[in-house]
Motif scaffolding. Sequence first.
Motif, mmCIF file in Angstrom:
data_model
loop_
_atom_site.group_PDB
_atom_site.id
_atom_site.type_symbol
_atom_site.label_atom_id
_atom_site.label_comp_id
_atom_site.label_asym_id
_atom_site.label_seq_id
_atom_site.Cartn_x
_atom_site.Cartn_y
_atom_site.Cartn_z
ATOM 1 N N THR A 24 63.670 124.131 11.340
ATOM 2 C CA THR A 24 62.207 124.157 11.239
ATOM 3 C C THR A 24 61.731 123.750 9.845
ATOM 4 O O THR A 24 60.595 124.021 9.480
ATOM 5 N N GLY A 25 62.604 123.106 9.082
ATOM 6 C CA GLY A 25 62.276 122.793 7.700
ATOM 7 C C GLY A 25 61.320 121.626 7.539
ATOM 8 O O GLY A 25 60.927 120.970 8.513
ATOM 9 N N PRO A 26 60.949 121.319 6.308
ATOM 10 C CA PRO A 26 59.961 120.267 6.040
ATOM 11 C C PRO A 26 60.526 118.859 6.125
ATOM 12 O O PRO A 26 59.769 117.900 6.244
ATOM 13 N N ARG A 27 61.855 118.715 6.022
ATOM 14 C CA ARG A 27 62.458 117.385 6.030
ATOM 15 C C ARG A 27 62.876 117.030 7.454
ATOM 16 O O ARG A 27 63.783 117.626 8.010
ATOM 17 N N HIS A 28 62.227 116.019 8.013
ATOM 18 C CA HIS A 28 62.466 115.660 9.415
ATOM 19 C C HIS A 28 63.472 114.516 9.512
ATOM 20 O O HIS A 28 63.339 113.490 8.845
ATOM 21 N N LEU A 29 64.483 114.711 10.378
ATOM 22 C CA LEU A 29 65.470 113.682 10.651
ATOM 23 C C LEU A 29 65.554 113.447 12.154
ATOM 24 O O LEU A 29 65.544 114.400 12.941
ATOM 25 N N THR A 30 65.631 112.185 12.556
ATOM 26 C CA THR A 30 65.769 111.795 13.957
ATOM 27 C C THR A 30 67.100 111.073 14.114
ATOM 28 O O THR A 30 67.425 110.177 13.333
ATOM 29 N N LEU A 80 61.012 103.432 22.095
ATOM 30 C CA LEU A 80 61.025 104.800 22.614
ATOM 31 C C LEU A 80 61.038 105.810 21.466
ATOM 32 O O LEU A 80 60.379 106.858 21.542
ATOM 33 N N THR A 81 61.771 105.494 20.409
ATOM 34 C CA THR A 81 61.825 106.392 19.251
ATOM 35 C C THR A 81 60.437 106.578 18.652
ATOM 36 O O THR A 81 60.047 107.693 18.285
ATOM 37 N N ARG A 82 59.683 105.500 18.558
ATOM 38 C CA ARG A 82 58.295 105.618 18.082
ATOM 39 C C ARG A 82 57.490 106.544 18.986
ATOM 40 O O ARG A 82 56.735 107.407 18.511
ATOM 41 N N ASP A 83 57.647 106.397 20.304
ATOM 42 C CA ASP A 83 56.905 107.233 21.245
ATOM 43 C C ASP A 83 57.302 108.697 21.116
ATOM 44 O O ASP A 83 56.453 109.592 21.223
ATOM 45 N N GLY A 89 54.430 114.684 17.130
ATOM 46 C CA GLY A 89 53.522 114.887 16.012
ATOM 47 C C GLY A 89 54.157 114.642 14.659
ATOM 48 O O GLY A 89 53.735 115.222 13.649
ATOM 49 N N VAL A 90 55.166 113.779 14.608
ATOM 50 C CA VAL A 90 55.885 113.489 13.366
ATOM 51 C C VAL A 90 55.388 112.155 12.817
ATOM 52 O O VAL A 90 55.508 111.122 13.486
ATOM 53 N N GLN A 269 54.909 117.417 0.912
ATOM 54 C CA GLN A 269 53.593 117.999 1.117
ATOM 55 C C GLN A 269 52.940 117.463 2.382
ATOM 56 O O GLN A 269 52.288 118.195 3.122
ATOM 57 N N ARG A 270 53.154 116.188 2.677
ATOM 58 C CA ARG A 270 52.580 115.602 3.885
ATOM 59 C C ARG A 270 53.142 116.287 5.143
ATOM 60 O O ARG A 270 52.435 116.573 6.083
#
Length: 273
Positions: A24-30, A80-83, A89-90, A269-270
Motif C-alpha cells: 500500500t506504499g507510495p511507490r507504484h510498480l506494475t 491494456l496496461t494503460r487501461d 486510478g494510477v 507527493q503526487r
Amino acid sequence: MVEPAAPGYLVARAVRMAFLARGTGPRHLTFLPGNLCTVHSWSEVLRRLPEPEYRCLAVDYLVGSDRPWGGWTVSGIADLTRDVLDTSGVSRTVLVGHSAGGLAALLFALRFPERLAGLVVVASGARMTGHRTFDGLAEALSRPEVPQGFLERALTGMWSVPPPVEVLVRDLGLLGAVRERMRDVLLSCADYDLRGQLGSLSVPTLVCQAELDRGRPLAHGQELAEGIPGAQLVRFDTGHMIPLEDPAGLAHALRVFVGTDAWDEETDQREKR
C-alpha cells in the motif's frame, strides 16, 4: 511471516483482468509477465518489496483474463496496461516487463511516456532477430496439435538449472489451456524492431539481462542499454527466468533503481494525494 501477493480481478474498458497485488506504499510498480509464463512468476519478487514502501500490481494478461481490445499481442498488452492504470486510478508507475512483457513495456513507454516514472526491461530486447529459440517456439505453437512434451521442454529450457517441480507443474497446468494465446503473443513480437526508436525514450530505464539465457542473448540487453539514453544494465547469472531464478537479486535491483532514479520527491507527493 511475509504475506503473499493477493489475487483479484478488475474490469478495464469492459475487459475483465486478473492480477496479483501487494503493498500500500507510495511507490507504484506494475509488472507484466513474459509469454510462456504466468503472473505467479512475479510472486517471489513482490514478496521481497516492502509493503509500506511499494504498491505492486502484476497483470495476468494471458491466463486469467478476457481478450484485450488489441488481441493477445504485445501491442494489445501495452494498451491494456494503460487501461488497467486508468481503472486503478494510477497516474504514473514504474513498469516492469519480462520477456514479451518487456517488449510490451517498451511499446508502452513509446506511446505513453507521461504515465511512467521508470521502465524496467527484464530478459527482453528491441527485436526478435537473433532470438535463438523464437523459430522453434513459433513453429511448435503454430501446429494444430502441440508436440507431446513440448511445453515442458520449453519451460525447462528457459531455466539455467532444473526448475522446482511444484513451479513446473503449476505453470504446465495453467499454460496448457492457452496455447493459442501464447502463439498469438509470440508471433506478434516478430512485427517489431524498435532499435530506431530507443533514442527517443526519456524515461529512467533499467535493463536486466541474463548471462545464461538460451533465447535472448546478452547482446540484446546491451543493445537496449546503449540505445536508451541514460539506461543502466544489470547482469544476472541465470537463465531466461530471472524473476524465478533470482527473485532476491531482481528485487534488490528494483529497490535500488526505484529509490535512486525513478522516483523523486515530486513523484512521491503526487502519488500520496
